[in-house]
Write a protein that holds these residues in place. Structure first.
Motif, PDB file in Angstrom:
ATOM      1  N   GLY A 183     -36.847  17.994  18.498  1.00  0.00           N
ATOM      2  CA  GLY A 183     -36.212  16.803  17.947  1.00  0.00           C
ATOM      3  C   GLY A 183     -36.214  16.721  16.434  1.00  0.00           C
ATOM      4  O   GLY A 183     -35.505  15.892  15.856  1.00  0.00           O
ATOM      5  N   GLY A 184     -37.016  17.519  15.764  1.00  0.00           N
ATOM      6  CA  GLY A 184     -36.967  17.606  14.306  1.00  0.00           C
ATOM      7  C   GLY A 184     -37.687  16.505  13.552  1.00  0.00           C
ATOM      8  O   GLY A 184     -37.602  16.449  12.327  1.00  0.00           O
ATOM      9  N   GLN A 185     -38.422  15.621  14.256  1.00  0.00           N
ATOM     10  CA  GLN A 185     -39.092  14.516  13.580  1.00  0.00           C
ATOM     11  C   GLN A 185     -40.491  14.940  13.136  1.00  0.00           C
ATOM     12  O   GLN A 185     -41.249  15.515  13.924  1.00  0.00           O
ATOM     13  CB  GLN A 185     -39.171  13.299  14.493  1.00  0.00           C
ATOM     14  CG  GLN A 185     -37.803  12.782  14.926  1.00  0.00           C
ATOM     15  CD  GLN A 185     -37.860  11.406  15.553  1.00  0.00           C
ATOM     16  OE1 GLN A 185     -38.728  10.599  15.240  1.00  0.00           O
ATOM     17  NE2 GLN A 185     -36.901  11.113  16.436  1.00  0.00           N
ATOM     18  N   LEU A 186     -40.833  14.635  11.879  1.00  0.00           N
ATOM     19  CA  LEU A 186     -42.129  15.032  11.356  1.00  0.00           C
ATOM     20  C   LEU A 186     -43.241  14.090  11.793  1.00  0.00           C
ATOM     21  O   LEU A 186     -44.332  14.514  12.119  1.00  0.00           O
ATOM     22  CB  LEU A 186     -42.090  15.105   9.821  1.00  0.00           C
ATOM     23  CG  LEU A 186     -41.094  16.085   9.208  1.00  0.00           C
ATOM     24  CD1 LEU A 186     -41.310  16.184   7.713  1.00  0.00           C
ATOM     25  CD2 LEU A 186     -41.197  17.464   9.851  1.00  0.00           C
ATOM     26  N   GLY A 187     -43.004  12.795  11.774  1.00  0.00           N
ATOM     27  CA  GLY A 187     -44.047  11.849  12.144  1.00  0.00           C
ATOM     28  C   GLY A 187     -45.116  11.738  11.072  1.00  0.00           C
ATOM     29  O   GLY A 187     -45.046  12.347  10.005  1.00  0.00           O
ATOM     30  N   THR A 188     -46.119  10.946  11.377  1.00  0.00           N
ATOM     31  CA  THR A 188     -47.277  10.757  10.492  1.00  0.00           C
ATOM     32  C   THR A 188     -48.519  10.721  11.367  1.00  0.00           C
ATOM     33  O   THR A 188     -48.504  10.140  12.446  1.00  0.00           O
ATOM     34  CB  THR A 188     -47.148   9.452   9.686  1.00  0.00           C
ATOM     35  OG1 THR A 188     -46.087   9.600   8.729  1.00  0.00           O
ATOM     36  CG2 THR A 188     -48.437   9.130   8.944  1.00  0.00           C
ATOM     37  N   GLY A 189     -49.595  11.322  10.907  1.00  0.00           N
ATOM     38  CA  GLY A 189     -50.831  11.317  11.673  1.00  0.00           C
ATOM     39  C   GLY A 189     -50.741  12.202  12.902  1.00  0.00           C
ATOM     40  O   GLY A 189     -49.949  13.147  12.969  1.00  0.00           O
ATOM     41  N   GLN A 190     -51.559  11.898  13.889  1.00  0.00           N
ATOM     42  CA  GLN A 190     -51.578  12.641  15.144  1.00  0.00           C
ATOM     43  C   GLN A 190     -50.635  11.975  16.149  1.00  0.00           C
ATOM     44  O   GLN A 190     -49.904  11.046  15.817  1.00  0.00           O
ATOM     45  CB  GLN A 190     -53.008  12.683  15.680  1.00  0.00           C
ATOM     46  CG  GLN A 190     -54.017  13.298  14.730  1.00  0.00           C
ATOM     47  CD  GLN A 190     -53.848  14.793  14.556  1.00  0.00           C
ATOM     48  OE1 GLN A 190     -53.474  15.506  15.493  1.00  0.00           O
ATOM     49  NE2 GLN A 190     -54.135  15.300  13.351  1.00  0.00           N
ATOM     50  N   ARG A 191     -50.644  12.458  17.386  1.00  0.00           N
ATOM     51  CA  ARG A 191     -49.756  11.928  18.416  1.00  0.00           C
ATOM     52  C   ARG A 191     -50.052  10.451  18.692  1.00  0.00           C
ATOM     53  O   ARG A 191     -49.147   9.663  18.941  1.00  0.00           O
ATOM     54  CB  ARG A 191     -49.927  12.764  19.692  1.00  0.00           C
ATOM     55  CG  ARG A 191     -49.136  12.276  20.897  1.00  0.00           C
ATOM     56  CD  ARG A 191     -47.644  12.394  20.700  1.00  0.00           C
ATOM     57  NE  ARG A 191     -46.914  12.193  21.927  1.00  0.00           N
ATOM     58  CZ  ARG A 191     -46.681  11.017  22.511  1.00  0.00           C
ATOM     59  NH1 ARG A 191     -47.183   9.924  21.972  1.00  0.00           N
ATOM     60  NH2 ARG A 191     -45.986  10.941  23.620  1.00  0.00           N
ATOM     61  N   TRP A 192     -51.343  10.065  18.643  1.00  0.00           N
ATOM     62  CA  TRP A 192     -51.734   8.665  18.821  1.00  0.00           C
ATOM     63  C   TRP A 192     -51.721   7.961  17.471  1.00  0.00           C
ATOM     64  O   TRP A 192     -51.970   8.570  16.431  1.00  0.00           O
ATOM     65  CB  TRP A 192     -53.148   8.586  19.398  1.00  0.00           C
ATOM     66  CG  TRP A 192     -53.279   9.148  20.777  1.00  0.00           C
ATOM     67  CD1 TRP A 192     -53.589  10.439  21.110  1.00  0.00           C
ATOM     68  CD2 TRP A 192     -53.100   8.452  22.009  1.00  0.00           C
ATOM     69  NE1 TRP A 192     -53.621  10.582  22.467  1.00  0.00           N
ATOM     70  CE2 TRP A 192     -53.326   9.382  23.057  1.00  0.00           C
ATOM     71  CE3 TRP A 192     -52.777   7.133  22.325  1.00  0.00           C
ATOM     72  CZ2 TRP A 192     -53.241   9.032  24.400  1.00  0.00           C
ATOM     73  CZ3 TRP A 192     -52.693   6.777  23.658  1.00  0.00           C
ATOM     74  CH2 TRP A 192     -52.913   7.721  24.678  1.00  0.00           C
ATOM     75  N   TRP A 193     -51.467   6.661  17.477  1.00  0.00           N
ATOM     76  CA  TRP A 193     -51.661   5.877  16.268  1.00  0.00           C
ATOM     77  C   TRP A 193     -53.121   5.979  15.844  1.00  0.00           C
ATOM     78  O   TRP A 193     -54.015   6.094  16.709  1.00  0.00           O
ATOM     79  CB  TRP A 193     -51.287   4.418  16.529  1.00  0.00           C
ATOM     80  CG  TRP A 193     -49.814   4.163  16.443  1.00  0.00           C
ATOM     81  CD1 TRP A 193     -48.836   5.054  16.143  1.00  0.00           C
ATOM     82  CD2 TRP A 193     -49.154   2.907  16.668  1.00  0.00           C
ATOM     83  NE1 TRP A 193     -47.613   4.448  16.165  1.00  0.00           N
ATOM     84  CE2 TRP A 193     -47.776   3.126  16.476  1.00  0.00           C
ATOM     85  CE3 TRP A 193     -49.608   1.628  16.994  1.00  0.00           C
ATOM     86  CZ2 TRP A 193     -46.845   2.111  16.611  1.00  0.00           C
ATOM     87  CZ3 TRP A 193     -48.670   0.614  17.132  1.00  0.00           C
ATOM     88  CH2 TRP A 193     -47.309   0.842  16.943  1.00  0.00           C
ATOM     89  N   PRO A 194     -53.414   5.913  14.553  1.00  0.00           N
ATOM     90  CA  PRO A 194     -54.800   6.130  14.111  1.00  0.00           C
ATOM     91  C   PRO A 194     -55.786   5.133  14.700  1.00  0.00           C
ATOM     92  O   PRO A 194     -56.921   5.497  15.025  1.00  0.00           O
ATOM     93  CB  PRO A 194     -54.713   6.014  12.591  1.00  0.00           C
ATOM     94  CG  PRO A 194     -53.409   5.352  12.303  1.00  0.00           C
ATOM     95  CD  PRO A 194     -52.500   5.748  13.413  1.00  0.00           C
ATOM     96  N   GLU A 195     -55.362   3.880  14.880  1.00  0.00           N
ATOM     97  CA  GLU A 195     -56.286   2.901  15.439  1.00  0.00           C
ATOM     98  C   GLU A 195     -56.569   3.181  16.923  1.00  0.00           C
ATOM     99  O   GLU A 195     -57.652   2.870  17.433  1.00  0.00           O
ATOM    100  CB  GLU A 195     -55.752   1.477  15.265  1.00  0.00           C
ATOM    101  CG  GLU A 195     -54.393   1.191  15.874  1.00  0.00           C
ATOM    102  CD  GLU A 195     -53.246   1.409  14.900  1.00  0.00           C
ATOM    103  OE1 GLU A 195     -52.257   0.654  14.979  1.00  0.00           O
ATOM    104  OE2 GLU A 195     -53.337   2.339  14.073  1.00  0.00           O
ATOM    105  N   GLU A 196     -55.601   3.791  17.628  1.00  0.00           N
ATOM    106  CA  GLU A 196     -55.833   4.191  19.015  1.00  0.00           C
ATOM    107  C   GLU A 196     -56.809   5.364  19.087  1.00  0.00           C
ATOM    108  O   GLU A 196     -57.720   5.389  19.915  1.00  0.00           O
ATOM    109  CB  GLU A 196     -54.510   4.562  19.686  1.00  0.00           C
ATOM    110  CG  GLU A 196     -53.531   3.412  19.822  1.00  0.00           C
ATOM    111  CD  GLU A 196     -52.173   3.870  20.320  1.00  0.00           C
ATOM    112  OE1 GLU A 196     -51.580   3.149  21.143  1.00  0.00           O
ATOM    113  OE2 GLU A 196     -51.698   4.934  19.890  1.00  0.00           O
ATOM    114  N   LEU A 197     -56.598   6.325  18.199  1.00  0.00           N
ATOM    115  CA  LEU A 197     -57.487   7.484  18.165  1.00  0.00           C
ATOM    116  C   LEU A 197     -58.894   7.075  17.736  1.00  0.00           C
ATOM    117  O   LEU A 197     -59.894   7.614  18.224  1.00  0.00           O
ATOM    118  CB  LEU A 197     -56.919   8.536  17.218  1.00  0.00           C
ATOM    119  CG  LEU A 197     -57.486   9.951  17.305  1.00  0.00           C
ATOM    120  CD1 LEU A 197     -57.370  10.495  18.724  1.00  0.00           C
ATOM    121  CD2 LEU A 197     -56.783  10.867  16.319  1.00  0.00           C
TER     122      LEU A 197
END
Length: 433
Positions: A76-90
């Motif tokens: 899909g070409g999306q870079l995102g931010t952080g890991q797969r989970w939101w940081p507060e979830e992780l």
């Protein structure tokens, strides 16, 4: 003939159609002895090969197909931010310090990718901006908290909350209820990056081979002096170390990886340029939604809508990818019901049970990296570099991912696919209700 019935090139991605003729690389012809052998020619493998060769390590890489035929050239070409989970979830799973370390690692991965492409003259069609949006009402506080936590606890000020009105304006649809907008990331043409990466690895002196499938991995003997053999029908690679970077395409090659990394099918369609529909994502950002069976979409540089989301939890493509994706496009953008779909394609994505990367020494001297779970454009590139850093003694940052607890899928190879299909069908049903 209605526009939506226009013939498409089956399985030919828009990426492939626009990248031009891909350079061809040789097939392995005979046996070789190297310091490091790499199985898999996606982002992880090629980044590792490049960085090892640059450091003076002899390295040979084999890829079963053409470079770019796997997920690295079709995603899909999306870079995102952080890991797969939101940081507060992780953070709830592993604590703040480790969550912050992994968040910072992902930011390092983002910087590495941008600097790498710029320094090597790789035009990967980077476009800024990404939105994460809720397909259900009642999540405003959760999304607003995400933006506040990113800034206050993780030092990332680029995320802002969008209420329903702003979400509708920025997406060009009223189908979503709220969201967050991230101006510190963006999206790319993944195959252009992959083609450039193969070129750079080759120029650095890595021996890279296409159309060469690994058929087995063996140790000559245990203890000091033992070598690892990577067998193919074209010859054998003998090495001190091996990196398995096949991700979703592990098959039966290595049992520990195949027990922990599951292939799922994900499918994308590209429309004709939307010059007559300026309200569709007017800012050109990428977007992904809150469904468990996620829908992700974005504008291309030439103003097409690239829309993905029909995840299939097996390795077989659906009979009619284009019409299946069209239904999701029209559900989101009814005005596009007669817009031509020019390309539709699919491929496998590697996921793990907790949707976190799988990094493990699966046998002495053999490291496996994969399972990025749809969040791999940045991380897979960076993990290839981190593996090279580990081999050359520069750093051991890869240990942060190796420390994650990634359980095997239940049921073994025979039962894991039907069990996962049942579980994820339930989540898909929840998405719809």
């Amino acid at each position: 003939m209605d526009a939506w019935q226009s013939p498409i090139a089956p399985g030919i991605s828009w990426y492939q159609a626009t990248v031009g003729e891909r350079p061809a690389y040789p097939v392995l012809d005979g046996s070789k002895t190297v310091d490091v052998a790499i199985i898999g020619g996606g982002y992880t493998g090629l980044q590792a090969a490049y960085n090892l060769a640059k450091a003076g390590v002899s390295v040979a890489l084999i890829e079963a197909g053409r470079f770019g035929d796997g997920a690295s050239g079709r995603n899909g070409g999306q870079l995102g931010t952080g890991q797969r989970w939101w940081p507060e979830e992780l953070e709830q799973q592993i604590g703040y310090e480790r969550s912050k370390t992994l968040f910072d690692m992902a930011e390092d991965a983002k910087r590495h990718l941008m600097q790498f492409s710029e320094s090597h003259g790789i035009d990967m069609d980077y476009m800024p901006g990404q939105m994460n949006v809720s397909h259900k009402p009642g999540h405003d506080k959760e999304y607003q908290a995400n933006a506040e936590i990113a800034a206050a606890r993780y030092g990332y000020p680029h995320v802002s909350f969008m209420d329903k009105r702003e979400t509708a304006e920025r997406l060009g649809t009223g189908d979503y209820y709220c969201g967050v907008r991230d101006t510190g990331t963006g999206h790319i043409h993944p195959l252009k990056l992959l083609v450039g990466l193969a070129r750079v690895a080759n120029e650095a002196g890595a021996q890279i081979f296409e159309m060469t499938r690994a058929s087995g991995i063996e140790k000559t003997r245990n203890g000091p002096g033992g070598k690892i053999l990577v067998k193919t029908q074209k010859g054998t690679l003998t090495a001190d170390r091996v990196l398995i970077a096949t991700n979703a395409y592990i098959g039966d090659l290595e049992p520990v990886t195949s027990a922990h990394v599951m292939p799922i099918g994900s499918f994308i369609a590209a429309t004709a340029p939307l010059d007559d529909f300026p309200s569709v994502i007017p800012g050109g950002e990428a977007a992904c939604d809150s469904r468990f069976v996620v829908r992700y979409f974005r504008k291309s540089r030439d103003n097409r809508l690239l829309f993905g989301g029909r995840e299939v939890y097996s390795s077989k493509n659906p009979a009619d990818t284009a019409n299946a994706i069209r239904q999701q496009i029209v559900a989101t953008y009814p005005a596009l019901k007669n817009v031509e779909i020019t390309h539709a394609w699919g491929g496998n994505v590697g996921i793990t049970m907790p949707r976190q990367p799988f990094v493990r020494e699966v046998m002495p001297g053999v490291t496996s990296i994969g399972g990025f779970s749809g969040h791999g454009v940045m991380l897979s590139n960076y993990c290839g570099k981190l593996y090279a850093d580990m081999v050359t003694g520069k750093a051991t940052d890869l240990d942060h991912l190796a420390a994650l607890k990634i359980p095997a899928f239940p049921g073994g190879r025979r039962m894991r696919t039907p069990l996962l299909f049942l579980a994820l069908t339930w989540f898909a049903l929840r998405d719809r209700l």
